[in-house]
Design a protein around this motif. Structure first.
Motif, PDB file in Angstrom:
ATOM      1  N   PHE A 157       0.867  -1.184   0.000  1.00 57.52           N
ATOM      2  CA  PHE A 157       0.000   0.000   0.000  1.00 57.52           C
ATOM      3  C   PHE A 157       0.902   1.232   0.000  1.00 57.52           C
ATOM      4  CE2 PHE A 157      -2.161  -3.208   2.809  1.00 57.52           C
ATOM      5  CZ  PHE A 157      -3.028  -3.685   1.839  1.00 57.52           C
ATOM      6  N   GLU A 158       1.500   1.524  -1.142  1.00 55.00           N
ATOM      7  CA  GLU A 158       2.523   2.563  -1.216  1.00 55.00           C
ATOM      8  C   GLU A 158       2.007   3.848  -1.859  1.00 55.00           C
ATOM      9  OE1 GLU A 158       7.089   2.255  -2.329  1.00 55.00           O
ATOM     10  OE2 GLU A 158       5.890   2.278  -4.165  1.00 55.00           O
ATOM     11  N   THR A 159       1.295   3.726  -2.969  1.00 57.43           N
ATOM     12  CA  THR A 159       0.843   4.896  -3.713  1.00 57.43           C
ATOM     13  C   THR A 159      -0.497   5.392  -3.181  1.00 57.43           C
ATOM     14  OG1 THR A 159      -0.393   3.634  -5.368  1.00 57.43           O
ATOM     15  CG2 THR A 159       1.964   3.970  -5.786  1.00 57.43           C
ATOM     16  N   GLU A 160      -0.873   6.599  -3.587  1.00 57.12           N
ATOM     17  CA  GLU A 160      -2.144   7.150  -3.147  1.00 57.12           C
ATOM     18  C   GLU A 160      -3.305   6.267  -3.576  1.00 57.12           C
ATOM     19  OE1 GLU A 160      -4.659  11.353  -3.209  1.00 57.12           O
ATOM     20  OE2 GLU A 160      -2.699  11.214  -4.199  1.00 57.12           O
ATOM     21  N   GLU A 161      -3.268   5.774  -4.796  1.00 56.86           N
ATOM     22  CA  GLU A 161      -4.361   4.935  -5.295  1.00 56.86           C
ATOM     23  C   GLU A 161      -4.491   3.655  -4.472  1.00 56.86           C
ATOM     24  OE1 GLU A 161      -1.942   6.248  -7.109  1.00 56.86           O
ATOM     25  OE2 GLU A 161      -3.027   7.749  -8.292  1.00 56.86           O
ATOM     26  N   GLU A 162      -3.368   3.062  -4.090  1.00 52.42           N
ATOM     27  CA  GLU A 162      -3.401   1.820  -3.309  1.00 52.42           C
ATOM     28  C   GLU A 162      -3.916   2.062  -1.894  1.00 52.42           C
ATOM     29  OE1 GLU A 162       0.336  -0.257  -5.706  1.00 52.42           O
ATOM     30  OE2 GLU A 162       0.680   0.915  -3.880  1.00 52.42           O
ATOM     31  N   ILE A 163      -3.488   3.151  -1.280  1.00 51.76           N
ATOM     32  CA  ILE A 163      -3.953   3.458   0.073  1.00 51.76           C
ATOM     33  C   ILE A 163      -5.449   3.770   0.069  1.00 51.76           C
ATOM     34  CG2 ILE A 163      -3.671   4.959   2.074  1.00 51.76           C
ATOM     35  CD1 ILE A 163      -0.775   5.457   1.117  1.00 51.76           C
ATOM     36  N   VAL A 164      -5.885   4.525  -0.934  1.00 54.68           N
ATOM     37  CA  VAL A 164      -7.316   4.831  -1.057  1.00 54.68           C
ATOM     38  C   VAL A 164      -8.126   3.549  -1.239  1.00 54.68           C
ATOM     39  CG1 VAL A 164      -9.041   5.886  -2.578  1.00 54.68           C
ATOM     40  CG2 VAL A 164      -7.032   7.203  -1.862  1.00 54.68           C
ATOM     41  N   ARG A 165      -7.647   2.643  -2.080  1.00 53.17           N
ATOM     42  CA  ARG A 165      -8.344   1.362  -2.267  1.00 53.17           C
ATOM     43  C   ARG A 165      -8.486   0.630  -0.942  1.00 53.17           C
ATOM     44  NH1 ARG A 165      -8.178  -2.402  -6.238  1.00 53.17           N
ATOM     45  NH2 ARG A 165      -9.087  -3.672  -4.561  1.00 53.17           N
ATOM     46  N   LEU A 166      -7.401   0.559  -0.191  1.00 52.56           N
ATOM     47  CA  LEU A 166      -7.431  -0.134   1.094  1.00 52.56           C
ATOM     48  C   LEU A 166      -8.455   0.498   2.034  1.00 52.56           C
ATOM     49  CD1 LEU A 166      -6.114  -2.110   3.230  1.00 52.56           C
ATOM     50  CD2 LEU A 166      -4.674  -0.161   3.852  1.00 52.56           C
ATOM     51  N   LEU A 167      -8.346   1.815   2.224  1.00 43.09           N
ATOM     52  CA  LEU A 167      -9.222   2.492   3.178  1.00 43.09           C
ATOM     53  C   LEU A 167     -10.678   2.463   2.738  1.00 43.09           C
ATOM     54  CD1 LEU A 167      -6.962   5.566   4.043  1.00 43.09           C
ATOM     55  CD2 LEU A 167      -7.462   3.600   5.509  1.00 43.09           C
ATOM     56  N   ASP A 168     -10.912   2.669   1.456  1.00 37.83           N
ATOM     57  CA  ASP A 168     -12.297   2.722   0.976  1.00 37.83           C
ATOM     58  C   ASP A 168     -12.924   1.337   0.881  1.00 37.83           C
ATOM     59  OD1 ASP A 168     -11.855   5.409   0.841  1.00 37.83           O
ATOM     60  OD2 ASP A 168     -12.054   5.588  -1.334  1.00 37.83           O
ATOM     61  N   ASP A 169     -12.145   0.339   0.462  1.00 39.26           N
ATOM     62  CA  ASP A 169     -12.701  -1.012   0.360  1.00 39.26           C
ATOM     63  C   ASP A 169     -13.031  -1.598   1.725  1.00 39.26           C
ATOM     64  OD1 ASP A 169     -12.269  -0.710  -2.333  1.00 39.26           O
ATOM     65  OD2 ASP A 169     -11.122  -2.565  -2.589  1.00 39.26           O
ATOM     66  N   LEU A 170     -12.144  -1.403   2.705  1.00 36.11           N
ATOM     67  CA  LEU A 170     -12.391  -1.980   4.026  1.00 36.11           C
ATOM     68  C   LEU A 170     -13.370  -1.138   4.834  1.00 36.11           C
ATOM     69  CD1 LEU A 170      -8.875  -3.279   5.141  1.00 36.11           C
ATOM     70  CD2 LEU A 170     -10.745  -4.532   4.048  1.00 36.11           C
ATOM     71  N   GLY A 171     -13.321   0.170   4.667  1.00 35.78           N
ATOM     72  CA  GLY A 171     -14.263   1.044   5.349  1.00 35.78           C
ATOM     73  C   GLY A 171     -13.870   1.373   6.778  1.00 35.78           C
ATOM     74  N   PRO A 172     -14.496   2.401   7.350  1.00 32.49           N
ATOM     75  CA  PRO A 172     -14.108   2.888   8.674  1.00 32.49           C
ATOM     76  C   PRO A 172     -14.417   1.932   9.814  1.00 32.49           C
ATOM     77  CG  PRO A 172     -16.074   4.030   7.878  1.00 32.49           C
ATOM     78  CD  PRO A 172     -15.546   3.233   6.723  1.00 32.49           C
ATOM     79  N   ASP A 173     -15.336   1.011   9.616  1.00 36.08           N
ATOM     80  CA  ASP A 173     -15.633   0.063  10.689  1.00 36.08           C
ATOM     81  C   ASP A 173     -14.522  -0.976  10.853  1.00 36.08           C
ATOM     82  OD1 ASP A 173     -18.017   1.339  11.184  1.00 36.08           O
ATOM     83  OD2 ASP A 173     -19.214  -0.051   9.990  1.00 36.08           O
ATOM     84  N   VAL A 174     -13.700  -1.130   9.825  1.00 35.69           N
ATOM     85  CA  VAL A 174     -12.635  -2.133   9.863  1.00 35.69           C
ATOM     86  C   VAL A 174     -11.274  -1.505  10.123  1.00 35.69           C
ATOM     87  CG1 VAL A 174     -11.415  -3.908   8.518  1.00 35.69           C
ATOM     88  CG2 VAL A 174     -13.909  -3.700   8.367  1.00 35.69           C
ATOM     89  N   ILE A 175     -10.998  -0.352   9.500  1.00 30.33           N
ATOM     90  CA  ILE A 175      -9.666   0.233   9.602  1.00 30.33           C
ATOM     91  C   ILE A 175      -9.754   1.754   9.692  1.00 30.33           C
ATOM     92  CG2 ILE A 175      -9.289   0.366   7.094  1.00 30.33           C
ATOM     93  CD1 ILE A 175      -6.359  -0.496   7.659  1.00 30.33           C
ATOM     94  N   GLY A 176      -8.972   2.316  10.603  1.00 27.18           N
ATOM     95  CA  GLY A 176      -8.862   3.753  10.742  1.00 27.18           C
ATOM     96  C   GLY A 176      -7.648   4.270   9.982  1.00 27.18           C
ATOM     97  N   PHE A 177      -7.173   5.432  10.375  1.00 34.31           N
ATOM     98  CA  PHE A 177      -6.147   6.149   9.622  1.00 34.31           C
ATOM     99  C   PHE A 177      -5.079   6.653  10.586  1.00 34.31           C
ATOM    100  CE2 PHE A 177      -5.160  10.249   7.163  1.00 34.31           C
ATOM    101  CZ  PHE A 177      -4.330   9.613   6.254  1.00 34.31           C
ATOM    102  N   GLY A 178      -3.833   6.290  10.297  1.00 36.29           N
ATOM    103  CA  GLY A 178      -2.701   6.721  11.126  1.00 36.29           C
ATOM    104  C   GLY A 178      -1.519   7.068  10.248  1.00 36.29           C
ATOM    105  N   PRO A 179      -1.544   8.202   9.566  1.00 37.45           N
ATOM    106  CA  PRO A 179      -0.555   8.510   8.531  1.00 37.45           C
ATOM    107  C   PRO A 179       0.835   8.819   9.061  1.00 37.45           C
ATOM    108  CG  PRO A 179      -1.900  10.427   8.972  1.00 37.45           C
ATOM    109  CD  PRO A 179      -2.500   9.302   9.772  1.00 37.45           C
TER     110      PRO A 179
END
Length: 290
Positions: A157-179
């Protein structure tokens, strides 16, 4: 009222070459105590109980702060073993009184050879990694630990597109954000804008700056680039717009601000952390507790 966070430290420059020995950590903890840090990334050494670790760092006036669970999340991973490892990790973190952790991917060979450009992209590998990361996130949650995705150059999960896919596909109930502000900027992602995009999921942050020298490539492999002392910078010395970053963090944020300078740009690790702490005290102001 928002709960103030803390200025925490990650001792990575102490152990990255010398290893995670007691002697190495003792040096780091002494330095942190001298500077005035009150919190440190919670890395419980193998063979040490969480309670013994808490007593150990407490002797330096330090409390445990947000840690990190890292996995390749790709085809090289035995997921049954990863889930068990995540459960053991979570048990220690919860025993230390922590309610969240960062979760990150690392060490895709093509990306360690050519970092920050999404080298060797494979759609199937990304799909698998998202599924695997979701499985680990749910295992961490079941043990009482909230997972926060932590951006890291070199991983799946290196590029912006990959990180967005991860966060959006799993959703906030599964994963939060710690940049990590430095890893985002190295990968060509504007930290403030990205933090604003996922501000409602923000649970932790690594404060790291970068020099401009290698942001357009040319630094060689991950290892060759990161040891130059011209990639990572103490906060305020590089090109990350921290005024914009802090403006993007919502008033409701209740996490810590962890200083992380993997390779100090100055010769002394003590001086690097002293500079970083002084910057944080001035820049963060009322956002942190004393």
């Amino acid at each position: 009222m928002r709960k103030p966070g803390r200025i925490a430290a990650n001792p990575i420059p102490y152990w990255s070459r010398a290893g995670k020995t007691r002697e190495v950590f003792d040096e780091a903890f002494r330095d942190f105590q001298e500077i005035g840090f009150t919190a440190v990334k919670a890395d419980v050494p193998d063979g040490m109980s969480a309670s013994d670790y808490a007593d150990w760092i407490g002797g330096y006036g330090l409390a445990p702060a947000l840690s990190l669970f890292s996995s390749p999340f790709d085809e090289t991973v035995d997921m049954a073993q990863e889930v068990e490892r995540a459960k053991r990790f979570a048990a220690d973190q919860v025993a230390l009184g922590l309610d969240r952790t960062m979760i990150s991917s690392m060490a895709v060979p093509a990306r360690m050879a050519q970092p920050a450009v999404g080298a060797g992209f494979d759609a199937g590998r990304l799909d698998r990694a998202i599924d695997n990361c979701g499985t680990v996130c749910r295992a961490l949650q079941a043990e009482g630990l909230r997972p926060l995705h932590h951006s890291h150059v070199g991983g799946v999960f290196e590029t912006e597109e990959e990180i967005v896919r991860l966060l959006d596909d799993l959703g906030p109930d599964v994963i939060g954000f710690g940049p990590d502000t430095g890893h985002l900027r190295w990968a060509g992602i504007e930290p403030a804008a990205f933090i604003r995009r996922y501000a409602d999921r923000l649970g932790g942050i690594h404060i790291k700056d970068v020099y401009p020298d290698f942001l357009e490539g040319g630094g060689g492999t991950y290892r060759e680039t990161t040891v130059t002392k011209r990639l990572w910078a103490e906060p305020g010395l590089g090109v990350v717009d921290f005024d914009a970053v802090l403006d993007a963090i919502p008033e409701s944020y209740d996490g810590d601000f962890m200083i992380e300078v993997d390779e100090p740009s100055v010769d002394s690790k003590l001086e690097s952390h002293r500079m970083s702490f002084a910057w944080a005290r001035k820049a963060l102001g009322g956002r942190v507790s004393e």
